[in-house]
Design a protein around this motif. Structure first.
Motif, mmCIF file in Angstrom:
data_model
loop_
_atom_site.group_PDB
_atom_site.id
_atom_site.type_symbol
_atom_site.label_atom_id
_atom_site.label_comp_id
_atom_site.label_asym_id
_atom_site.label_seq_id
_atom_site.Cartn_x
_atom_site.Cartn_y
_atom_site.Cartn_z
ATOM 1 N N PRO A 111 15.972 -14.104 2.816
ATOM 2 C CA PRO A 111 16.477 -15.473 2.905
ATOM 3 C C PRO A 111 15.592 -16.506 2.210
ATOM 4 N N ASP A 112 14.263 -16.285 2.237
ATOM 5 C CA ASP A 112 13.343 -17.313 1.748
ATOM 6 C C ASP A 112 11.943 -16.717 1.655
ATOM 7 N N MET A 113 10.953 -17.563 1.353
ATOM 8 C CA MET A 113 9.578 -17.076 1.199
ATOM 9 C C MET A 113 9.025 -16.475 2.496
ATOM 10 N N PRO A 114 9.243 -17.083 3.670
ATOM 11 C CA PRO A 114 8.802 -16.411 4.898
ATOM 12 C C PRO A 114 9.484 -15.049 5.084
ATOM 13 N N GLY A 115 10.733 -14.949 4.611
ATOM 14 C CA GLY A 115 11.423 -13.657 4.653
ATOM 15 C C GLY A 115 10.741 -12.635 3.762
ATOM 16 N N TYR A 116 10.276 -13.083 2.586
ATOM 17 C CA TYR A 116 9.541 -12.181 1.716
ATOM 18 C C TYR A 116 8.222 -11.773 2.369
ATOM 19 N N ASP A 117 7.551 -12.722 3.005
ATOM 20 C CA ASP A 117 6.288 -12.392 3.656
ATOM 21 C C ASP A 117 6.497 -11.336 4.743
ATOM 22 N N ALA A 118 7.585 -11.453 5.494
ATOM 23 C CA ALA A 118 7.886 -10.445 6.523
ATOM 24 C C ALA A 118 8.133 -9.081 5.883
ATOM 25 N N LEU A 119 8.849 -9.066 4.759
ATOM 26 C CA LEU A 119 9.089 -7.819 4.041
ATOM 27 C C LEU A 119 7.764 -7.247 3.550
ATOM 28 N N TYR A 120 6.917 -8.100 2.992
ATOM 29 C CA TYR A 120 5.606 -7.685 2.486
ATOM 30 C C TYR A 120 4.765 -7.071 3.608
ATOM 31 N N GLN A 121 4.778 -7.693 4.777
ATOM 32 C CA GLN A 121 3.998 -7.173 5.912
ATOM 33 C C GLN A 121 4.462 -5.774 6.305
ATOM 34 N N GLN A 122 5.760 -5.512 6.178
ATOM 35 C CA GLN A 122 6.262 -4.163 6.459
ATOM 36 C C GLN A 122 5.901 -3.201 5.330
ATOM 37 N N LEU A 123 5.973 -3.683 4.103
ATOM 38 C CA LEU A 123 5.711 -2.842 2.938
ATOM 39 C C LEU A 123 4.279 -2.335 2.899
ATOM 40 N N ILE A 124 3.320 -3.170 3.266
ATOM 41 C CA ILE A 124 1.918 -2.749 3.157
ATOM 42 C C ILE A 124 1.545 -1.677 4.179
ATOM 43 N N LYS A 125 2.437 -1.362 5.094
ATOM 44 C CA LYS A 125 2.204 -0.230 6.003
ATOM 45 C C LYS A 125 2.127 1.092 5.242
ATOM 46 N N ALA A 126 2.588 1.079 3.986
ATOM 47 C CA ALA A 126 2.586 2.293 3.161
ATOM 48 C C ALA A 126 1.244 2.510 2.470
ATOM 49 N N ASP A 127 0.221 1.706 2.782
ATOM 50 C CA ASP A 127 -1.113 1.875 2.210
ATOM 51 C C ASP A 127 -1.078 1.797 0.683
ATOM 52 N N LEU A 128 -0.760 0.603 0.185
ATOM 53 C CA LEU A 128 -0.588 0.377 -1.241
ATOM 54 C C LEU A 128 -1.891 -0.049 -1.896
ATOM 55 N N PHE A 129 -2.027 0.230 -3.165
ATOM 56 C CA PHE A 129 -3.217 -0.157 -3.931
ATOM 57 C C PHE A 129 -3.066 -1.561 -4.506
ATOM 58 N N ASP A 130 -1.892 -1.848 -5.089
ATOM 59 C CA ASP A 130 -1.662 -3.146 -5.711
ATOM 60 C C ASP A 130 -0.187 -3.489 -5.599
ATOM 61 N N VAL A 131 0.092 -4.735 -5.212
ATOM 62 C CA VAL A 131 1.465 -5.216 -5.074
ATOM 63 C C VAL A 131 1.585 -6.533 -5.826
ATOM 64 N N THR A 132 2.608 -6.633 -6.671
ATOM 65 C CA THR A 132 2.885 -7.865 -7.407
ATOM 66 C C THR A 132 4.359 -8.189 -7.238
ATOM 67 N N ALA A 133 4.650 -9.450 -6.934
ATOM 68 C CA ALA A 133 6.039 -9.858 -6.758
ATOM 69 C C ALA A 133 6.458 -10.819 -7.859
ATOM 70 N N SER A 134 7.696 -10.642 -8.308
ATOM 71 C CA SER A 134 8.319 -11.569 -9.256
ATOM 72 C C SER A 134 9.614 -12.047 -8.621
ATOM 73 N N PHE A 135 9.801 -13.363 -8.606
ATOM 74 C CA PHE A 135 10.938 -13.954 -7.922
ATOM 75 C C PHE A 135 11.999 -14.386 -8.924
ATOM 76 N N VAL A 136 13.241 -14.051 -8.647
ATOM 77 C CA VAL A 136 14.349 -14.370 -9.542
ATOM 78 C C VAL A 136 14.667 -15.856 -9.448
ATOM 79 N N MET A 137 14.651 -16.519 -10.595
ATOM 80 C CA MET A 137 15.011 -17.935 -10.657
ATOM 81 C C MET A 137 16.480 -18.099 -11.032
ATOM 82 N N GLU A 138 16.989 -17.180 -11.878
ATOM 83 C CA GLU A 138 18.387 -17.229 -12.305
ATOM 84 C C GLU A 138 18.819 -15.819 -12.670
ATOM 85 N N THR A 139 19.990 -15.428 -12.218
ATOM 86 C CA THR A 139 20.563 -14.146 -12.604
ATOM 87 C C THR A 139 21.521 -14.391 -13.754
#
Length: 149
Positions: A111-139
């Motif tokens: 839904p929004d940036m806090p939604g991405y942060d919640a997704l990120y918090q779940q994603l890092i449970k996978a013990d990742l080395f590096d994570v980079t996000a790119s946000f879509v401005m226009e499709t």
């Protein structure tokens, strides 16, 4: 697969809710022949399923994000854990294992940036080395239709 199958698939990709009778008329075969062809295409795995495409923005999922993941663990145990983590995260639409500098590319809707942060918090449970996000401005283009020639 012949020309008729290709026509059937082209039309089904545009609108899978079209009736078999209308589809048969559009491609020039009988209703029963059309139905048999569709069944064969499903049995062979060419047609994987039929879905309704929803508008994420209309559902409040206004932020699309592509997450690039690098790992320093290239083993079956880690890969299994990563697969389990991403399969459980709502909003993760696609996950691709890549060759090159990035190991995995994830497409997600939130839904929004806090939604991405919640997704990120779940994603890092996978013990990742590096994570980079790119946000879509226009499709500019988005389709689920495969090119059939």
């Amino acid at each position: 697969m012949d020309r008729i199958d290709s026509l059937l698939l082209t039309r089904l990709q545009k609108d899978a809710s079209v009736s078999v009778g209308d589809l048969a008329d559009q491609v020039g075969v009988s209703k029963s022949a059309c139905w048999r062809r569709i069944q064969k295409l499903e049995e062979s795995g060419v047609i994987r399923g039929r879905v309704t495409l929803l508008d994420p923005v209309a559902l409040g999922l206004t932020l699309t994000v592509f997450v690039s993941v690098r790992t320093n663990q290239h083993n079956l145990e880690w890969a299994t854990q990563f697969r389990e983590v991403v399969e459980e995260i709502p909003g993760v639409m696609e996950v691709h294992r890549l060759g090159g500098d990035v190991d995995y590319l994830i497409k997600a809707v939130v839904p929004d940036m806090p939604g991405y942060d919640a997704l990120y918090q779940q994603l890092i449970k996978a013990d990742l080395f590096d994570v980079t996000a790119s946000f879509v401005m226009e499709t500019i283009k988005q389709t689920s239709e495969l090119p059939l020639n």
